[in-house]
Scaffold this motif. Structure first.
Motif, PDB file in Angstrom:
ATOM      1  N   PRO A  27      -6.263  80.403  52.396  1.00 24.87           N
ATOM      2  CA  PRO A  27      -5.472  81.760  52.536  1.00 24.87           C
ATOM      3  C   PRO A  27      -4.298  81.339  53.714  1.00 24.87           C
ATOM      4  O   PRO A  27      -4.565  80.696  54.581  1.00 24.87           O
ATOM      5  CB  PRO A  27      -6.124  82.807  52.802  1.00 24.87           C
ATOM      6  N   PRO A  28      -3.073  82.276  53.573  1.00 25.91           N
ATOM      7  CA  PRO A  28      -2.230  82.196  54.497  1.00 25.91           C
ATOM      8  C   PRO A  28      -2.771  82.743  55.678  1.00 25.91           C
ATOM      9  O   PRO A  28      -3.691  83.482  55.952  1.00 25.91           O
ATOM     10  CB  PRO A  28      -0.931  83.171  53.966  1.00 25.91           C
ATOM     11  N   VAL A  29      -2.229  82.051  56.856  1.00 24.60           N
ATOM     12  CA  VAL A  29      -2.383  82.725  58.202  1.00 24.60           C
ATOM     13  C   VAL A  29      -1.142  83.537  58.544  1.00 24.60           C
ATOM     14  O   VAL A  29      -0.064  82.861  58.968  1.00 24.60           O
ATOM     15  CB  VAL A  29      -2.553  81.716  59.349  1.00 24.60           C
ATOM     16  N   LYS A  30      -1.140  84.731  58.733  1.00 22.13           N
ATOM     17  CA  LYS A  30      -0.128  85.621  58.867  1.00 22.13           C
ATOM     18  C   LYS A  30       0.377  85.985  60.336  1.00 22.13           C
ATOM     19  O   LYS A  30       1.503  86.169  60.415  1.00 22.13           O
ATOM     20  CB  LYS A  30      -0.376  87.069  58.279  1.00 22.13           C
ATOM     21  N   SER A  31      -0.381  85.273  61.223  1.00 20.86           N
ATOM     22  CA  SER A  31       0.067  85.704  62.612  1.00 20.86           C
ATOM     23  C   SER A  31      -0.797  84.869  63.313  1.00 20.86           C
ATOM     24  O   SER A  31      -1.806  84.310  63.090  1.00 20.86           O
ATOM     25  CB  SER A  31      -0.119  87.164  62.923  1.00 20.86           C
ATOM     26  N   GLY A  32      -0.236  84.868  64.917  1.00 19.10           N
ATOM     27  CA  GLY A  32      -1.108  84.100  65.938  1.00 19.10           C
ATOM     28  C   GLY A  32      -0.615  82.500  65.993  1.00 19.10           C
ATOM     29  O   GLY A  32       0.445  82.304  65.499  1.00 19.10           O
ATOM     30  N   ASN A  33      -1.116  81.870  66.968  1.00 13.91           N
ATOM     31  CA  ASN A  33      -0.793  80.550  67.102  1.00 13.91           C
ATOM     32  C   ASN A  33      -1.624  79.436  66.423  1.00 13.91           C
ATOM     33  O   ASN A  33      -1.555  78.441  66.996  1.00 13.91           O
ATOM     34  CB  ASN A  33      -1.065  80.273  68.724  1.00 13.91           C
ATOM     35  N   ASN A  34      -1.903  79.568  65.168  1.00 13.59           N
ATOM     36  CA  ASN A  34      -3.000  78.708  64.597  1.00 13.59           C
ATOM     37  C   ASN A  34      -2.006  77.570  64.285  1.00 13.59           C
ATOM     38  O   ASN A  34      -0.689  77.641  63.706  1.00 13.59           O
ATOM     39  CB  ASN A  34      -3.244  79.177  63.163  1.00 13.59           C
ATOM     40  N   PRO A  35      -2.314  76.166  64.580  1.00 13.18           N
ATOM     41  CA  PRO A  35      -1.570  74.967  64.213  1.00 13.18           C
ATOM     42  C   PRO A  35      -1.239  74.847  62.684  1.00 13.18           C
ATOM     43  O   PRO A  35      -0.288  74.230  62.285  1.00 13.18           O
ATOM     44  CB  PRO A  35      -2.300  73.838  64.738  1.00 13.18           C
ATOM     45  N   ARG A  36      -2.034  75.308  61.883  1.00 18.55           N
ATOM     46  CA  ARG A  36      -2.045  75.324  60.561  1.00 18.55           C
ATOM     47  C   ARG A  36      -0.651  76.134  60.084  1.00 18.55           C
ATOM     48  O   ARG A  36       0.166  75.577  59.413  1.00 18.55           O
ATOM     49  CB  ARG A  36      -3.081  75.933  59.767  1.00 18.55           C
ATOM     50  N   ARG A  37      -0.540  77.197  60.703  1.00 22.08           N
ATOM     51  CA  ARG A  37       0.627  78.015  60.422  1.00 22.08           C
ATOM     52  C   ARG A  37       1.826  77.340  60.890  1.00 22.08           C
ATOM     53  O   ARG A  37       2.924  77.602  60.177  1.00 22.08           O
ATOM     54  CB  ARG A  37       0.439  79.409  61.295  1.00 22.08           C
ATOM     55  N   ALA A  38       1.870  76.875  62.033  1.00 23.87           N
ATOM     56  CA  ALA A  38       3.299  76.158  62.686  1.00 23.87           C
ATOM     57  C   ALA A  38       3.434  74.915  61.718  1.00 23.87           C
ATOM     58  O   ALA A  38       4.713  74.896  61.254  1.00 23.87           O
ATOM     59  CB  ALA A  38       2.756  75.466  64.137  1.00 23.87           C
ATOM     60  N   SER A  39       2.518  74.189  61.061  1.00 25.43           N
ATOM     61  CA  SER A  39       2.909  73.184  60.235  1.00 25.43           C
ATOM     62  C   SER A  39       3.451  73.631  59.148  1.00 25.43           C
ATOM     63  O   SER A  39       4.313  73.195  58.550  1.00 25.43           O
ATOM     64  CB  SER A  39       1.449  72.387  60.227  1.00 25.43           C
ATOM     65  N   PHE A  40       2.919  74.482  58.500  1.00 24.00           N
ATOM     66  CA  PHE A  40       3.531  75.176  57.319  1.00 24.00           C
ATOM     67  C   PHE A  40       4.727  75.674  57.245  1.00 24.00           C
ATOM     68  O   PHE A  40       5.497  75.353  56.634  1.00 24.00           O
ATOM     69  CB  PHE A  40       2.254  76.347  56.588  1.00 24.00           C
ATOM     70  N   LEU A  41       4.896  76.611  58.370  1.00 24.98           N
ATOM     71  CA  LEU A  41       6.407  77.150  58.425  1.00 24.98           C
ATOM     72  C   LEU A  41       7.398  75.919  58.668  1.00 24.98           C
ATOM     73  O   LEU A  41       8.461  76.058  58.324  1.00 24.98           O
ATOM     74  CB  LEU A  41       6.411  77.950  59.871  1.00 24.98           C
ATOM     75  N   ALA A  42       7.020  74.977  59.613  1.00 22.82           N
ATOM     76  CA  ALA A  42       8.076  73.894  59.740  1.00 22.82           C
ATOM     77  C   ALA A  42       8.285  73.055  58.631  1.00 22.82           C
ATOM     78  O   ALA A  42       9.424  72.750  58.271  1.00 22.82           O
ATOM     79  CB  ALA A  42       7.328  72.779  60.810  1.00 22.82           C
ATOM     80  N   ARG A  43       7.278  72.802  57.613  1.00 22.74           N
ATOM     81  CA  ARG A  43       7.229  72.286  56.330  1.00 22.74           C
ATOM     82  C   ARG A  43       8.248  72.831  55.436  1.00 22.74           C
ATOM     83  O   ARG A  43       9.312  72.477  54.834  1.00 22.74           O
ATOM     84  CB  ARG A  43       6.144  71.795  55.781  1.00 22.74           C
ATOM     85  N   MET A  44       8.028  74.082  55.560  1.00 20.06           N
ATOM     86  CA  MET A  44       8.848  75.216  54.492  1.00 20.06           C
ATOM     87  C   MET A  44      10.087  75.274  54.630  1.00 20.06           C
ATOM     88  O   MET A  44      11.000  75.436  54.092  1.00 20.06           O
ATOM     89  CB  MET A  44       7.971  76.364  54.062  1.00 20.06           C
ATOM     90  N   LYS A  91      11.517  78.168  60.855  1.00 27.41           N
ATOM     91  CA  LYS A  91      11.651  77.118  61.879  1.00 27.41           C
ATOM     92  C   LYS A  91      11.610  77.339  63.406  1.00 27.41           C
ATOM     93  O   LYS A  91      10.800  76.808  63.787  1.00 27.41           O
ATOM     94  CB  LYS A  91      13.332  76.368  61.633  1.00 27.41           C
ATOM     95  N   ALA A  92      12.137  78.492  63.641  1.00 31.95           N
ATOM     96  CA  ALA A  92      12.147  79.174  64.774  1.00 31.95           C
ATOM     97  C   ALA A  92      10.715  79.299  65.430  1.00 31.95           C
ATOM     98  O   ALA A  92      10.330  78.784  66.573  1.00 31.95           O
ATOM     99  CB  ALA A  92      13.096  80.294  65.286  1.00 31.95           C
ATOM    100  N   LYS A  93       9.961  80.188  64.636  1.00 31.49           N
ATOM    101  CA  LYS A  93       8.483  80.405  64.777  1.00 31.49           C
ATOM    102  C   LYS A  93       7.650  79.225  64.728  1.00 31.49           C
ATOM    103  O   LYS A  93       6.896  79.143  65.831  1.00 31.49           O
ATOM    104  CB  LYS A  93       8.044  81.357  63.607  1.00 31.49           C
ATOM    105  N   ALA A  94       7.943  78.094  63.814  1.00 30.09           N
ATOM    106  CA  ALA A  94       7.005  77.071  64.284  1.00 30.09           C
ATOM    107  C   ALA A  94       7.449  76.265  65.543  1.00 30.09           C
ATOM    108  O   ALA A  94       6.379  75.918  65.997  1.00 30.09           O
ATOM    109  CB  ALA A  94       7.466  76.071  62.974  1.00 30.09           C
ATOM    110  N   LYS A  95       8.496  76.185  65.800  1.00 32.84           N
ATOM    111  CA  LYS A  95       8.751  75.621  67.335  1.00 32.84           C
ATOM    112  C   LYS A  95       8.154  76.513  68.497  1.00 32.84           C
ATOM    113  O   LYS A  95       7.356  75.698  69.282  1.00 32.84           O
ATOM    114  CB  LYS A  95      10.352  75.521  67.696  1.00 32.84           C
ATOM    115  N   ARG A  96       8.236  77.977  68.482  1.00 30.47           N
ATOM    116  CA  ARG A  96       7.757  78.445  69.429  1.00 30.47           C
ATOM    117  C   ARG A  96       6.132  78.267  69.221  1.00 30.47           C
ATOM    118  O   ARG A  96       5.649  78.157  70.487  1.00 30.47           O
ATOM    119  CB  ARG A  96       7.850  80.066  69.062  1.00 30.47           C
ATOM    120  N   ILE A  97       5.404  78.401  68.133  1.00 33.13           N
ATOM    121  CA  ILE A  97       3.782  78.186  68.143  1.00 33.13           C
ATOM    122  C   ILE A  97       3.439  76.776  68.641  1.00 33.13           C
ATOM    123  O   ILE A  97       2.745  76.899  69.264  1.00 33.13           O
ATOM    124  CB  ILE A  97       3.625  78.433  66.554  1.00 33.13           C
ATOM    125  N   SER A  98       4.328  75.923  68.140  1.00 30.06           N
ATOM    126  CA  SER A  98       3.954  74.471  68.707  1.00 30.06           C
ATOM    127  C   SER A  98       4.150  74.370  70.185  1.00 30.06           C
ATOM    128  O   SER A  98       3.325  73.814  70.732  1.00 30.06           O
ATOM    129  CB  SER A  98       4.971  73.544  67.986  1.00 30.06           C
TER     130      SER A  98
END
Length: 97
Positions: A35-52, A84-91
């Motif tokens: 399932p989607p990770v809606k918030s937090g610093n999960n690396p899976r979330r950063a990866s998904f946001l960067a790809r999409m 893109k911005a959120k993925a960068k900040r999370i990473s």
């Protein structure tokens, strides 16, 4: 041959991404979708946001949000640029740990 459940409306969440039935059908074919990770610093979330955020295609079609934008919203982003911005900040936060 019938289309897989995850590719049909019955396996898709109207708010974006797949529902539990769609993920179960994908798992039966050997995929491992979570399932989607809606918030937090999960690396899976950063990866998904960067790809999409780099996916081609519009965010809106005929005045309606596309599945791309709905998926981004399900993961906590409001647009490709926001993703893109959120993925960068999370990473960056994860690297600083």
């Amino acid at each position: 041959m019938k289309t897989p459940v995850y590719a049909r409306k019955e396996g898709q969440n109207p708010k974006g991404g797949l529902n539990a039935k769609g993920r179960a059908a994908a798992k039966a074919e050997g995929m491992n979708l979570k399932p989607p990770v809606k918030s937090g610093n999960n690396p899976r979330r950063a990866s998904f946001l960067a790809r999409m955020s780099g996916n081609p295609g519009p965010e809106y079609k005929d005045g309606e949000p596309t599945r791309l934008l709905l998926s981004l919203r399900a993961w906590g982003a409001s647009s490709k640029a926001d993703a893109k911005a959120k993925a960068k900040r999370i990473s960056e936060r994860n690297k600083a740990k």
